[in-house]
Every structure is written in structure tokens, then in C-alpha cells.
Design an enzyme around this catalytic site. Sequence first.
Site, PDB file in Angstrom:
ATOM      1  N   SER A  69      42.750  34.556  44.626  1.00 21.99           N
ATOM      2  CA  SER A  69      42.467  33.144  44.407  1.00 21.99           C
ATOM      3  C   SER A  69      43.324  32.242  45.292  1.00 21.99           C
ATOM      4  O   SER A  69      42.825  31.281  45.878  1.00 21.99           O
ATOM      5  CB  SER A  69      42.672  32.785  42.930  1.00 21.99           C
ATOM      6  OG  SER A  69      41.617  33.312  42.157  1.00 21.99           O
TER       7      SER A  69
ATOM      8  N   SER B 148      34.365  39.801  44.992  1.00 24.30           N
ATOM      9  CA  SER B 148      35.490  38.867  44.859  1.00 24.30           C
ATOM     10  C   SER B 148      35.013  37.543  44.274  1.00 24.30           C
ATOM     11  O   SER B 148      35.678  36.955  43.421  1.00 24.30           O
ATOM     12  CB  SER B 148      36.179  38.650  46.205  1.00 24.30           C
ATOM     13  OG  SER B 148      35.252  38.382  47.222  1.00 24.30           O
TER      14      SER B 148
ATOM     15  N   ASN C 272      34.555  38.193  40.504  1.00 23.12           N
ATOM     16  CA  ASN C 272      35.619  38.747  39.672  1.00 23.12           C
ATOM     17  C   ASN C 272      37.042  38.306  39.997  1.00 23.12           C
ATOM     18  O   ASN C 272      37.937  38.502  39.190  1.00 23.12           O
ATOM     19  CB  ASN C 272      35.578  40.272  39.727  1.00 23.12           C
ATOM     20  CG  ASN C 272      34.263  40.827  39.230  1.00 23.12           C
ATOM     21  OD1 ASN C 272      33.886  40.605  38.099  1.00 23.12           O
ATOM     22  ND2 ASN C 272      33.563  41.532  40.107  1.00 23.12           N
ATOM     23  N   TYR C 273      37.255  37.773  41.180  1.00 26.46           N
ATOM     24  CA  TYR C 273      38.632  37.495  41.583  1.00 26.46           C
ATOM     25  C   TYR C 273      38.927  36.044  41.919  1.00 26.46           C
ATOM     26  O   TYR C 273      40.091  35.646  41.936  1.00 26.46           O
ATOM     27  CB  TYR C 273      39.015  38.360  42.784  1.00 26.46           C
ATOM     28  CG  TYR C 273      39.184  39.799  42.418  1.00 26.46           C
ATOM     29  CD1 TYR C 273      40.339  40.228  41.774  1.00 26.46           C
ATOM     30  CD2 TYR C 273      38.201  40.739  42.690  1.00 26.46           C
ATOM     31  CE1 TYR C 273      40.501  41.559  41.416  1.00 26.46           C
ATOM     32  CE2 TYR C 273      38.348  42.061  42.334  1.00 26.46           C
ATOM     33  CZ  TYR C 273      39.509  42.469  41.697  1.00 26.46           C
ATOM     34  OH  TYR C 273      39.661  43.771  41.339  1.00 26.46           O
ATOM     35  N   LEU C 274      37.908  35.288  42.273  1.00 25.21           N
ATOM     36  CA  LEU C 274      38.158  33.940  42.746  1.00 25.21           C
ATOM     37  C   LEU C 274      37.964  32.933  41.622  1.00 25.21           C
ATOM     38  O   LEU C 274      36.869  32.811  41.072  1.00 25.21           O
ATOM     39  CB  LEU C 274      37.220  33.627  43.907  1.00 25.21           C
ATOM     40  CG  LEU C 274      37.382  34.587  45.084  1.00 25.21           C
ATOM     41  CD1 LEU C 274      36.373  34.280  46.167  1.00 25.21           C
ATOM     42  CD2 LEU C 274      38.805  34.524  45.629  1.00 25.21           C
TER      43      LEU C 274
END
Length: 556
Positions: free
Chosen positions: A393, A510, A513-515
Site C-alpha cells: 500500500s 495486489s 488483496n494488498y492495496l
Amino acid sequence: HRGSRRGTWEEKKYEDGVKWMSLEHNGPYFPPEYQPLPDDVSFYYNGKKVKLSLAAEEVALFFAQMLDHEYTTKQVFRENFFKDWRKEMTAEERSLIQHLEKCDFGELHNLHKAKVEARKNMSKEEKQALKEANQKITDEYGYCLLDRHKERIGNFKIEPPGLFRGRGEHPKQGMLKKRVQPEDVIINCSKDSRIPVPPAGHRWKEVRHDNTVTWLASWTENVQGSIKYIMLNANSKLKGEKDWEKYEVARKLKSCVDDIRDQYLRDLKSKEMVTRQRAVALYFIDKLALRAGNEKEEGETADTVGCCSLRVEHITLHDQLDGNECVVEFDFLGKDSIRYYNKVPVIKKSVLSLWFSGDGPFCLSLQTSLLNKHLSSLMPGLTAKVFRTYNASITLQQQLKALTNQSDNEAEKLLSYNRANRAVAILCNHQRAPPKTFEQSMATLQTKIEARKEQLALAKTELKQAKKEAKAKGNSDPKLQKYRCEEQLLKMEVQATDREENKQIALGTSKLNYLDPRISVAWCKNMGVPIEKIYNKTQREKFAWAIDMTEADFEF
DNA sequence: AGCGTCACTTAGTATTGCTGCA
DNA sequence: TGCAGCAATACTAAGTGACGCT
């Protein structure tokens, strides 16, 4: 909560692990029963027609359907399949069918191909009828009532039987994944709700009322013995709140990551071996966004590793490489057997000397549980995977800042966004197989670009011409045409660049799930880019909480 | 500490379905 | 208006990490 409105998303309803007060649903949807082969389609063994029992026939068809797939050429897959297939055979069949090589699945394979073809060639009406039938199933099984709110269920269908398709060199590939019966399924719902009715003639394994979990139904899968769950869709309140929580934990890491980094750098010199090893693990988890690397049972899964399970053969230490001092070369298979290859200059020689300190095959003699125990003492809720979320992030936020300008046009802004997203995907090693049609589609796009260039040149000439003539009339059409042409050309060129850079990179993982979606929402607001350009409908539903609460001044 | 179990997130690929172009 | 090509969705495997038991 800078840049966020307080609202329904921030309410914390229940205490200590309670996930809901009421839950009602219709249970899972079971796949249709096996339809026996028509009489004119046969299996042959050793050249002779053999009428198989229903059970054996069904499994034979699983294999026949996969004959075009590389899986069926792999020795492990074939052996596992054959062994499990024989278990489904009658004693008679088993004594006859001893060698897979003598099996002829040709007619079964052709039947399958014909069915696929027929489905493709269905008439409009047939397609429409099928669609309606599917819709009916979704209407009946696809939703539940959770705390009186209608919510979509993510996977309401029981997984159909088939041959297990593990990723990479999976020792269990080809094994039979058995048909799940209602008798295998545990239902979870509230006591006072309408209990789902099992299919006629069947009963559930169990009906329980556990409101400390979020699943609606579960069963144990026979290949690995793991539990499968029916759960809510990502756009549900329950999942949304959890997602929001995840990013809040990662943001909290932001406020103490400097201290944590200072500490693990100091810990590299600790007298305690465990502390030093922990520091090395943390250093790489932070710097390279490696996964923790839990232990796995040997022979049960493909041989893949993460940070703590890296073995000596996965790294090479170089005092000198490509003009850098102290380089660690990583080469290992991570989750889903995706290769991680990276050459990393490291801070100190001391880091290098800490590898291999155990006498086993592992680079570090450190368990993920120990690492996470340490991390949670540094910050509540901190675990190894939070570093991936945090670094992903923060990287997006920094890259967006560095790459985008207010004055860029929309296509350029979107390219920058994708590039920022790409930087994260590369950090997290999110790869994909290059699309089969990649070269072809690049060429097509290139052709279009050339054509547009010519058109633009023509438009320019025409414009000059028209300027002379049209001055009197005030006709601005040719100018507009030239402008449009230029814009389309630019858009296509940007598209080509984007696609080329994306050849082997998967952005979706991403993004999903990640940002922290609030970074993207704020960026859209600041840049005047509609959120629809970044998130499609499903993604907007999943990130509704962020779209709802985020103002332009949000900072991760 | 060392394990097995469980719940949940993260992951790539296969399939479906939509859109824009000839 | 058909269909190629891509985007979206479906699918399910493969991770992480908490927890409870011994």
C-alpha cells in the site's frame, strides 16, 4: 481518522469473536448427478469394448475430459489417477484393467469435445433458457440473511467431483476428488432460522449454530483432508469490515515501522542466535515482501517455500555480483509454485554470515510462530503478512505521487496508475502465464496504431487545406477530426505500452488483496478520474466501504 | 514447545460473456 | 450481425496464523 467520515462502516457491533446474531440460508447447491454415457460411446481396453460400471465410467470420463491437458502426460498424475480409478472399479473391472496405457478413452474424449462444441453452438433461445435456469439457482441458493440483511454468498455451489489439479509438482495431482454428499456437509445457521432442507432422501452431517464463525456450510475434502467452506461474497458487510480492519492494522504499522526497522537492524548483532535469525527473516520479509513460510508436511504438497522455510539450495551468497558488494541471489518456488528470482544487494556482510547458521537444510532455524509472537509484542495485531500489506500500500501511494501529474490527460493518468499498481505486483511477485494470444494481440494493436498515424497525417493535411477554404464559413469540423484522431492515437499508444509492460505481471491480486482502496479512491478524487476507470463493478462493490468513507485528503 | 485443527485470506487459471469492429 | 479478443467472473488450490491440547 483523517480523511474519513464516521459512518456505518466503523461501527463494531459485537464483542469477542461473535460474527452475527442471526443467519439464515438455503444450504449449498449440489452439482447435478452423473449422466451415464450414451450407448454408442464406449471405452476400450486392450482394443476390446468394455462396458464400465457407473462409478468407474464417471471417473474414466474425468480423465478423458482432460486428455488435451498437459496434466494427463505427467507420470505422477497418471499414476494417482489410475490408482484411484481402480478403487472405483468393480472387482471384475479391476482384474481386467491393469494398465493405463492399454486404455482407450478416445470415444469418451470425443463425446466431451462434441458436448463443448454443442454448447458453443446453442441457439439464442437455448442460451437464454440456460441463463434463466442458472439465475433461478442463484436466486435460490446465492443469498442468505445475515442479521436481517440479504447478503450474496461467494461460493454457494458444492465443488463437483473430478481429478485433483494441484499446482506445480504436486504429489497428489490426478487423485480422485470425490463427489460430496449432503451427509458430508455441516450446516451453520442460527437456531431460530429456517433450517436448510437437504436434497430428497438425504440428511446433513450436522446442523450447528456457531456464531463465532462466518461460514454457512463446510465439508472435508478427501484429497488433502482439508475443510472447504461456503462463505459470504466479498461485497458483504462482514467481509468489508474485515478488509477495512486489515488495512487499519497495516496503517498502524506505518506509524511504528521506523522503530521496528531500527530494532531488527540492531538485532542483527545480537548475541542470541534466535534473535539474530529473527532479525534476518524480518529484514527480508520487510525489504522483499516475502511470505512468512510456514512449515509444510513433506509429500503432501508441492515443494514450495517462504522466508522461514528457505533452504540452503534456494540462496546463493555473492561477495561481489554485477558491480555490487554483498548480494543474495534468491531462486525458489513460492506459493502456487511461482518462481521467485531476485538478486538483492544487502546492507552488511553480517547479514550474509547469518544464513546457514543452523546445521539442517534451512537457511534460518526459525519458525513463523516465533516470528509472529515477537511481532505481536511490538504492535498488537502485527504478523509477517502485515508487512506485505503495508509495503504494498505504501508503495502504491508513493508511486502514484511520483508518477502522476494533475496536468496529464486521463489516458496518461491511468497508465501511471497501472504502473504504480505494477510496481506493487512486482514487489509481491504476482505473476501470470503470458496470455496465449499475447504476441498476436500486440501485433494487431501495433497495426491499428500505424493505421491511425496515417489517418492523422491525412487529417492534418486536410486541416491545412480546410483552413484556407473554411475560414469564411467558420467550419471547425476538420480541426475536431484531427483532435479526435490525435487523442485516439495517444490512447492506443498508451494501451500498447501498458499491455507490453504487463505481459507476465498480474495486477489483480495486489489490487484486490494488498492495496488499501482508500488510496485509489483519494487519488481518483484528486486527479478527477472517475472511480469506474480503476475499479469495475465487482470491485466497486467489494470496496464500497472505502468509496463511501474516503475524502481526497486521505493518506495511508 | 510442538503438534494438529480450523478459519479465513490470497492466488493463478479456466470459463463465460460482453463489446467493438469488419 | 457475427465473432475475435479481451474483461469479468467462477473456480478452487494454497497460503497464513490463531488456538487448544498434550
